[in-house]
Design a protein around this motif. Sequence first.
Motif, mmCIF file in Angstrom:
data_model
loop_
_atom_site.group_PDB
_atom_site.id
_atom_site.type_symbol
_atom_site.label_atom_id
_atom_site.label_comp_id
_atom_site.label_asym_id
_atom_site.label_seq_id
_atom_site.Cartn_x
_atom_site.Cartn_y
_atom_site.Cartn_z
ATOM 1 N N ASP A 99 -18.285 29.647 -3.842
ATOM 2 C CA ASP A 99 -17.781 30.562 -2.972
ATOM 3 C C ASP A 99 -16.571 30.631 -3.785
ATOM 4 O OD1 ASP A 99 -16.591 28.330 -1.726
ATOM 5 O OD2 ASP A 99 -17.539 28.188 0.174
ATOM 6 N N SER A 100 -16.005 31.898 -2.533
ATOM 7 C CA SER A 100 -14.605 32.017 -2.609
ATOM 8 C C SER A 100 -13.855 31.517 -3.009
ATOM 9 C CB SER A 100 -14.288 33.349 -1.639
ATOM 10 O OG SER A 100 -14.103 32.873 -0.683
ATOM 11 N N GLN A 103 -12.392 30.779 -6.047
ATOM 12 C CA GLN A 103 -11.720 31.703 -7.396
ATOM 13 C C GLN A 103 -10.431 31.326 -7.583
ATOM 14 O OE1 GLN A 103 -11.220 35.309 -3.794
ATOM 15 N NE2 GLN A 103 -13.020 35.770 -5.743
ATOM 16 N N ILE A 119 -18.649 34.022 -8.066
ATOM 17 C CA ILE A 119 -18.061 33.731 -6.738
ATOM 18 C C ILE A 119 -19.013 34.067 -6.640
ATOM 19 C CG2 ILE A 119 -16.374 34.022 -5.532
ATOM 20 C CD1 ILE A 119 -15.777 31.857 -7.453
ATOM 21 N N GLU A 121 -20.403 36.198 -3.226
ATOM 22 C CA GLU A 121 -19.920 36.955 -1.669
ATOM 23 C C GLU A 121 -20.783 36.667 -0.603
ATOM 24 O OE1 GLU A 121 -16.479 37.015 -1.457
ATOM 25 O OE2 GLU A 121 -15.943 36.836 -3.630
ATOM 26 N N PRO A 122 -20.257 36.100 0.722
ATOM 27 C CA PRO A 122 -21.446 35.850 1.796
ATOM 28 C C PRO A 122 -22.040 37.743 1.772
ATOM 29 C CG PRO A 122 -19.276 35.932 2.331
ATOM 30 C CD PRO A 122 -19.218 36.171 1.141
ATOM 31 N N GLU A 123 -22.833 37.725 2.426
ATOM 32 C CA GLU A 123 -23.610 39.251 2.507
ATOM 33 C C GLU A 123 -23.220 39.679 4.038
ATOM 34 O OE1 GLU A 123 -27.685 39.293 1.822
ATOM 35 O OE2 GLU A 123 -27.266 39.732 -0.570
ATOM 36 N N GLU A 125 -21.170 41.053 7.127
ATOM 37 C CA GLU A 125 -20.056 40.950 7.878
ATOM 38 C C GLU A 125 -20.640 39.883 9.481
ATOM 39 O OE1 GLU A 125 -18.324 43.988 9.491
ATOM 40 O OE2 GLU A 125 -18.766 45.255 7.867
ATOM 41 N N ASP A 132 -25.911 32.326 1.075
ATOM 42 C CA ASP A 132 -25.486 33.269 0.505
ATOM 43 C C ASP A 132 -26.243 32.944 -0.430
ATOM 44 O OD1 ASP A 132 -23.301 33.583 2.602
ATOM 45 O OD2 ASP A 132 -22.610 32.435 1.346
#
Length: 135
Positions: A99-100, A103, A119, A121-123, A125, A132
């Motif tokens: 996950d982020s 980074q 990395i 990213e979650p889908e 909002e 994920d």
Amino acid sequence: MPTQCPAPDGTPRGAGREGEPSALIIDCQSVQTSRSGGIASFDAYKHVKGRKRHIVTDTQGLPWNVVVHAAGDHESQWAFHTLKPIESWTDRVETVFADSAYQGLENEIESDLDWSLSIVEPEGEESGFSVDPKR
């Protein structure tokens, strides 16, 4: 690792499955500790005083390495130490999904381990827990 054992899903190796993964997943979990002592600190992001468990699994969920450290230490401080031993256990890994929080480690993992760090990213909002992709 023996080459004659079945794959994690039970299929024989002769069915086209490799015995070792080509992709790994790294993440960590903050857990509260008891009063019994040991390493502990405060994870400001999760609001937990305790430890973090850094876990590396293959895409089937089978563990490849676990490292426990103080919760206040950032994931990026321990990620390389958690991944490095795996390099001597297999030569098939190409990609690590994370996950982020990881980074900035792409160059270190690429140059030292010759693996790529992807990395994820979650889908959506939504806040809170969500599954994920690739993780």
